[in-house]
Design a protein around this motif. Structure first.
Motif, short mmCIF file in Angstrom:
data_model
loop_
_atom_site.label_atom_id
_atom_site.label_comp_id
_atom_site.label_asym_id
_atom_site.label_seq_id
_atom_site.Cartn_x
_atom_site.Cartn_y
_atom_site.Cartn_z
N GLN A 199 -9.92 -22.14 17.70
CA GLN A 199 -11.17 -22.89 17.86
C GLN A 199 -12.10 -22.61 16.69
O GLN A 199 -12.28 -21.46 16.30
CB GLN A 199 -11.87 -22.48 19.17
CG GLN A 199 -13.07 -23.36 19.49
CD GLN A 199 -13.93 -22.79 20.62
OE1 GLN A 199 -14.10 -21.59 20.74
NE2 GLN A 199 -14.47 -23.69 21.44
N LYS A 200 -12.71 -23.64 16.12
CA LYS A 200 -13.52 -23.43 14.92
C LYS A 200 -14.89 -22.85 15.22
O LYS A 200 -15.41 -22.05 14.45
CB LYS A 200 -13.63 -24.71 14.08
CG LYS A 200 -14.38 -25.86 14.72
CD LYS A 200 -14.61 -26.94 13.65
CE LYS A 200 -15.39 -28.10 14.18
NZ LYS A 200 -14.60 -29.11 14.89
N SER A 201 -15.48 -23.23 16.35
CA SER A 201 -16.74 -22.59 16.74
C SER A 201 -16.88 -22.72 18.24
O SER A 201 -16.30 -23.61 18.85
CB SER A 201 -17.92 -23.22 16.02
OG SER A 201 -18.05 -24.56 16.41
N GLY A 202 -17.64 -21.81 18.83
CA GLY A 202 -17.77 -21.81 20.28
C GLY A 202 -17.51 -20.43 20.82
O GLY A 202 -17.26 -19.50 20.08
N ARG A 203 -17.53 -20.32 22.14
CA ARG A 203 -17.39 -19.01 22.78
C ARG A 203 -16.06 -18.35 22.46
O ARG A 203 -15.99 -17.15 22.24
CB ARG A 203 -17.45 -19.16 24.29
CG ARG A 203 -18.83 -19.45 24.77
CD ARG A 203 -18.81 -19.61 26.26
NE ARG A 203 -20.08 -20.17 26.66
CZ ARG A 203 -20.84 -19.66 27.61
NH1 ARG A 203 -20.44 -18.63 28.29
NH2 ARG A 203 -21.99 -20.22 27.89
N LEU A 204 -14.99 -19.15 22.49
CA LEU A 204 -13.66 -18.59 22.25
C LEU A 204 -13.50 -18.16 20.80
O LEU A 204 -12.84 -17.16 20.50
CB LEU A 204 -12.64 -19.70 22.58
CG LEU A 204 -11.18 -19.35 22.62
CD1 LEU A 204 -10.91 -18.35 23.72
CD2 LEU A 204 -10.36 -20.63 22.86
N ASP A 247 -15.51 -16.81 18.47
CA ASP A 247 -15.97 -15.51 18.00
C ASP A 247 -14.97 -14.42 18.36
O ASP A 247 -14.62 -13.57 17.54
CB ASP A 247 -17.35 -15.19 18.60
CG ASP A 247 -18.40 -16.20 18.14
OD1 ASP A 247 -18.14 -16.88 17.12
OD2 ASP A 247 -19.44 -16.31 18.79
N GLU A 248 -14.50 -14.44 19.61
CA GLU A 248 -13.56 -13.40 20.03
C GLU A 248 -12.19 -13.59 19.38
O GLU A 248 -11.47 -12.63 19.15
CB GLU A 248 -13.46 -13.38 21.55
CG GLU A 248 -14.72 -12.82 22.18
CD GLU A 248 -14.59 -12.64 23.68
OE1 GLU A 248 -14.22 -11.55 24.11
OE2 GLU A 248 -14.85 -13.61 24.41
N THR A 249 -11.84 -14.84 19.09
CA THR A 249 -10.57 -15.10 18.42
C THR A 249 -10.60 -14.51 17.00
O THR A 249 -9.64 -13.84 16.57
CB THR A 249 -10.29 -16.61 18.35
OG1 THR A 249 -10.23 -17.12 19.67
CG2 THR A 249 -8.98 -16.89 17.62
N PHE A 250 -11.69 -14.76 16.28
CA PHE A 250 -11.78 -14.23 14.92
C PHE A 250 -11.87 -12.71 14.93
O PHE A 250 -11.32 -12.04 14.05
CB PHE A 250 -12.96 -14.88 14.17
CG PHE A 250 -12.61 -16.27 13.70
CD1 PHE A 250 -11.99 -16.46 12.48
CD2 PHE A 250 -12.85 -17.37 14.51
CE1 PHE A 250 -11.63 -17.73 12.07
CE2 PHE A 250 -12.49 -18.65 14.10
CZ PHE A 250 -11.88 -18.83 12.87
N LYS A 282 -7.59 -11.31 7.55
CA LYS A 282 -8.96 -11.64 7.15
C LYS A 282 -9.09 -13.14 7.02
O LYS A 282 -8.61 -13.74 6.08
CB LYS A 282 -9.31 -10.92 5.86
CG LYS A 282 -9.44 -9.45 6.13
CD LYS A 282 -9.85 -8.61 4.97
CE LYS A 282 -9.69 -7.15 5.34
NZ LYS A 282 -8.30 -6.82 5.74
N VAL A 283 -9.72 -13.76 8.01
CA VAL A 283 -9.93 -15.20 8.00
C VAL A 283 -11.43 -15.43 8.06
O VAL A 283 -12.10 -14.85 8.91
CB VAL A 283 -9.29 -15.88 9.22
CG1 VAL A 283 -9.29 -17.39 9.04
CG2 VAL A 283 -7.90 -15.36 9.46
N ARG A 284 -11.94 -16.24 7.17
CA ARG A 284 -13.36 -16.52 7.20
C ARG A 284 -13.60 -17.65 8.19
O ARG A 284 -13.02 -18.73 8.06
CB ARG A 284 -13.85 -16.91 5.81
CG ARG A 284 -15.32 -16.59 5.56
CD ARG A 284 -15.63 -16.67 4.07
NE ARG A 284 -15.21 -17.95 3.51
CZ ARG A 284 -15.95 -19.06 3.55
NH1 ARG A 284 -17.14 -19.04 4.09
NH2 ARG A 284 -15.51 -20.19 3.04
N GLN A 285 -14.43 -17.38 9.21
CA GLN A 285 -14.75 -18.41 10.19
C GLN A 285 -15.65 -19.44 9.52
O GLN A 285 -16.63 -19.08 8.89
CB GLN A 285 -15.47 -17.78 11.38
CG GLN A 285 -15.67 -18.74 12.53
CD GLN A 285 -16.33 -18.04 13.72
OE1 GLN A 285 -16.52 -16.85 13.72
NE2 GLN A 285 -16.67 -18.83 14.72
#
Ligand code: PRP
Ligand code: ZN
Length: 300
Positions: free
Chosen positions: A15-20, A22-25, A34-37
């Protein structure tokens, strides 16, 4: 960039943004990836493993994996299950590869306070606002309430009863704060959800070994999520009692203390989380200088 040139790399949809998101990144970072959200860079190359990360809407993740545009995805169980129940002849239904233990929430039927519901069957005849029609319909059918009408909404369901758009809602409950603020109560649980790693079968080759590497790291991080390293000094006779108090403890390491024959230092890894009452109990049987440390990763 033509993404189809890179078939030797595993494609992971998140997911690119949203509740899921942040925890995914956070999970990916703890896995050393190291993945930049980013809301704009929808495609990111990871250097540590042969993985490319696609940043998309979470509702699209099951379909992207099913049709092979992505090999694996991290998605809420609620979204995956809703897709699975409503997909018409999907190319392939992805497997659940790992339950990730975060983004835990419940899909619930909620009613305005003061409106009693004797049994779930009494939902028949009500209008229920939801963006989960398939899961809601299954719950209604199983509970003999097939007569209910579903009202389709994409968000802000909690306001529907007050606006007279619906009598009840079926929506995600996490802390319960939104329900409380809108004068609603949980009248039935439809689905218990957490984040999942889903994926399609991969033959041998680079994407398959990248996936194996990713899963090993995910398991190491997930296992350590609640795990603690506990250290204390205790009377020698209390060793067995201490091991039985701490949840999910492996065999304790017992170390002699110089000049103190009756006292030992005890080190234990606990996999199931250590709560205050455990510490009170340890203290009660004579443990002193109790330290509880986080564990970052646990491998095998
Ligand atoms: C989600 C969900 C609930 C709320 C529950 O909404 O749909 O409305 O969070 O969280 P709580 O129990 O912790 O209060 P979200 O913020 O994702 O917005 P939306 O449903 O309007 O898209
Ligand atoms: Zn909502």
């Amino acid at each position: 960039m033509n993404m189809h040139d890179d078939r030797d790399r595993l494609r992971l949809a998140v997911q690119k943004s949203g509740r899921l998101a942040d925890e995914t990144f956070d999970l990916l970072n703890r896995c050393g990836l190291k993945v930049r959200q980013s809301r704009s860079d929808l495609y990111a190359r990871v250097e540590e493993l042969e993985i490319d990360v696609l940043q998309v809407r979470d509702d699209d993740i099951p379909e992207l994996v099913a049709c092979g545009a992505a090999d694996v995805g991290i998605v809420g169980g609620n979204v995956f299950e809703e897709w699975r129940l409503s997909a018409t002849a999907p190319a392939l239904v992805p497997d659940v590869l790992e339950a990730l233990g975060f983004a835990r929430c419940r899909l619930c039927i909620a009613l305005p306070k003061g409106r009693a519901l004797a049994t779930p069957t009494a939902l028949s005849g009500l209008r229920i606002a939801t963006s989960y029609p398939a899961l809601t319909r299954r719950y209604l059918d199983v509970n003999g309430a097939s007569g209910a009408t579903l009202v389709s909404m994409n968000g802000a369901h909690e306001i529907a009863p007050r606006l007279g758009l619906a009598d009840a809602i079926c929506d995600i409950v996490s802390t319960g704060g939104t329900l409380e603020a809108n004068g609603l109560f949980v009248a039935g649980e439809v689905y218990k959800s957490e984040a999942l790693l889903i994926g399609r079968p991969l033959g041998a080759g680079a994407p398959a070994s990248a996936l194996e590497g990713l899963r090993t790291r995910i398991r190491a991080v997930t296992r350590s999520r609640n795990a603690k390293y506990v250290m204390m000094n205790a009377p020698r006779p209390a060793i067995a009692a201490i091991a039985s108090i701490l949840p999910g403890a492996d065999a304790p390491t017992v170390i002699d203390l110089a000049g103190q024959p009756d006292t030992v230092a005890i080190h234990v890894v606990c996999e199931e989380g250590v709560l205050w009452h455990h510490l009170e109990e340890l203290k009660g049987i004579g443990a002193r200088a109790i330290l509880v440390l986080d564990i970052d990763k646990m491998l095998a």
